[in-house]
Design an enzyme around this catalytic site. Structure first.
Site, PDB file in Angstrom:
ATOM      1  N   GLU A  35       0.816  -1.220   0.000  1.00 13.35           N
ATOM      2  CA  GLU A  35       0.000   0.000   0.000  1.00 13.35           C
ATOM      3  C   GLU A  35       0.855   1.278   0.000  1.00 13.35           C
ATOM      4  OE1 GLU A  35      -3.171   1.348  -0.190  1.00 13.35           O
ATOM      5  OE2 GLU A  35      -3.573  -0.607  -1.049  1.00 13.35           O
ATOM      6  N   HIS A  37       3.679   1.778  -1.630  1.00 15.23           N
ATOM      7  CA  HIS A  37       3.989   2.039  -3.033  1.00 15.23           C
ATOM      8  C   HIS A  37       2.746   2.561  -3.769  1.00 15.23           C
ATOM      9  CE1 HIS A  37       7.004  -1.377  -2.285  1.00 15.23           C
ATOM     10  NE2 HIS A  37       7.774  -0.376  -2.634  1.00 15.23           N
TER      11      HIS A  37
HETATM   12  P1  AMP Z   1      11.293   0.438  -2.360  1.00 12.38           P
HETATM   13  O1  AMP Z   1      10.553  -0.455  -3.281  1.00 12.38           O
HETATM   14  O2  AMP Z   1      11.348  -0.055  -0.957  1.00 12.38           O
HETATM   15  O3  AMP Z   1      12.626   0.873  -2.917  1.00 12.38           O
HETATM   16  O4  AMP Z   1      10.444   1.771  -2.263  1.00 12.38           O
HETATM   17  C1  AMP Z   1      10.022   2.462  -3.406  1.00 12.38           C
HETATM   18  C2  AMP Z   1       9.416   3.776  -2.972  1.00 12.38           C
HETATM   19  O5  AMP Z   1       8.315   3.523  -2.113  1.00 12.38           O
HETATM   20  C3  AMP Z   1      10.395   4.659  -2.181  1.00 12.38           C
HETATM   21  O6  AMP Z   1      10.211   6.015  -2.576  1.00 12.38           O
HETATM   22  C4  AMP Z   1       9.983   4.429  -0.763  1.00 12.38           C
HETATM   23  O7  AMP Z   1      10.261   5.529   0.083  1.00 12.38           O
HETATM   24  C5  AMP Z   1       8.476   4.268  -0.921  1.00 12.38           C
HETATM   25  N1  AMP Z   1       7.904   3.541   0.217  1.00 12.38           N
HETATM   26  C6  AMP Z   1       8.318   2.344   0.718  1.00 12.38           C
HETATM   27  N2  AMP Z   1       7.587   2.024   1.806  1.00 12.38           N
HETATM   28  C7  AMP Z   1       6.720   3.029   1.997  1.00 12.38           C
HETATM   29  C8  AMP Z   1       5.699   3.296   2.963  1.00 12.38           C
HETATM   30  N3  AMP Z   1       5.433   2.455   3.964  1.00 12.38           N
HETATM   31  N4  AMP Z   1       4.983   4.433   2.859  1.00 12.38           N
HETATM   32  C9  AMP Z   1       5.238   5.313   1.846  1.00 12.38           C
HETATM   33  N5  AMP Z   1       6.187   5.124   0.908  1.00 12.38           N
HETATM   34  C10 AMP Z   1       6.913   3.997   0.980  1.00 12.38           C
END
Ligand code: AMP
Length: 292
Positions: A35, A37
């Site tokens: 959620e 993402h």
């Molecule tokens: P990742 O796939 O973990 O590299 O994250 C991709 C993007 O999603 C990055 O900009 C993260 O900061 C964002 N993201 C990951 N987890 C969350 C979360 N719980 N709430 C909001 N954004 C998130």
């Protein structure tokens, strides 16, 4: 939804979209979508005509002893979620197409990326900056959305965009949490059931910090000490860092005279979780988390 794997095809596609006068919103991810993402996808949708989600577990941002191989992956499920969200383009390149074996140019940010996660993951942010710069060149977004969950990464990307004149607007997406307060993360699935229960301590520690600041505490060491205490009393936790820093410069602070980013990273076994919250020392705000 268009699925694109080849970088040069992505570049052609984004040029075509831009030439037709439509605005592109990019959401870079490493997949195993949740959620958090999807909230970024919705933000991108509000600000752009065409939403591009990139799905790429970027090997260059993992250190040699980190969890690149074990990082959760489920491309079919990711694709289905993107379809549900009416994503326009899913860009999922192969690593061998993204990086030449003899690649020798990288992007390195030299100030914001030194402390916090950068201290324990010294090559991480160079990998992040480089891949995000490449994604910007390939997807040519008008806006790109990054989550506040990765607060240091977000500030570093904003700095890269400013300092290298990328023609893209960075949007900040608020942290999305599970019902018990644990920040959503693709890595949460790697926690044992017991660690998953205990992982709520990150959120509890940040809430306690907020409470202290609401109650008038302004000494960073006292607030930090309490966060450390709460984490340490949770079985199975190994603290990587707990820091209270200026929320924009990420420099250490001693007193809460303005908003401070409380950021932490802990290990449960080999699973490393991060979380953060901005503490605002104003009576008028009641000390509650400031919404972005
Ligand atoms: P990742 O796939 O973990 O590299 O994250 C991709 C993007 O999603 C990055 O900009 C993260 O900061 C964002 N993201 C990951 N987890 C969350 C979360 N719980 N709430 C909001 N954004 C998130």
């Amino acid at each position: 939804m268009k699925i694109i794997q080849k970088p040069d095809e992505m570049q052609r596609q984004s040029r075509e979209i831009r030439c037709s006068g439509r605005r592109i919103g990019l959401v870079p991810t490493m997949g195993y979508l949740h959620e958090g993402h999807l909230s970024l996808v919705r933000l991108a949708r509000e600000r752009a005509d065409v939403v591009v989600v990139s799905l790429f577990v970027n090997p260059t941002q993992f250190g040699p002893s980190e969890d690149f191989e074990r990082y959760p992956r489920d491309p079919e499920r990711d694709e289905a979620l993107c379809r549900q969200e009416k994503v326009d383009v899913l860009f999922c390149p192969a690593s061998s197409d993204m990086y030449f074996p003899e690649a020798s140019v990288t992007v390195r940010e030299d100030r914001l990326s030194r402390g916090l996660c950068g201290a324990s993951r010294p090559t991480h942010f160079c990998g992040v900056c480089t891949v995000v710069a490449k994604l910007f060149h390939l997807c040519d977004p008008d806006v790109a959305v990054f989550g506040c969950k990765d607060a240091q990464q977000l500030r570093m990307i904003e700095r890269m965009v400013r300092d290298l004149n990328f023609p893209v607007r960075i949007l900040r997406g608020p942290i999305v949490r599970e019902s018990d307060g644990l920040a959503m993360s693709s890595r949460n699935v790697r926690l044992s059931p017991e660690s998953r229960r205990q992982a709520v301590c990150l959120y509890q520690a940040l809430r306690r910090a907020q409470e202290l600041v609401s109650g008038g505490e302004r000494r960073v060491e006292v607030v930090r000490g309490e966060v450390v205490r709460i984490l340490q009393q949770t079985p199975g936790v190994r603290i990587d860092y707990v820091e209270l820093v200026d929320e924009e410069t990420l420099e250490p602070v001693e007193t809460l005279t303005k908003p401070v980013l409380a950021a932490l990273a802990v290990f449960f076994g080999d699973v490393r979780l991060i979380d953060n919250e901005t503490l605002v020392p104003q009576a008028a705000t009641g000390g509650f988390f400031r919404s972005r």
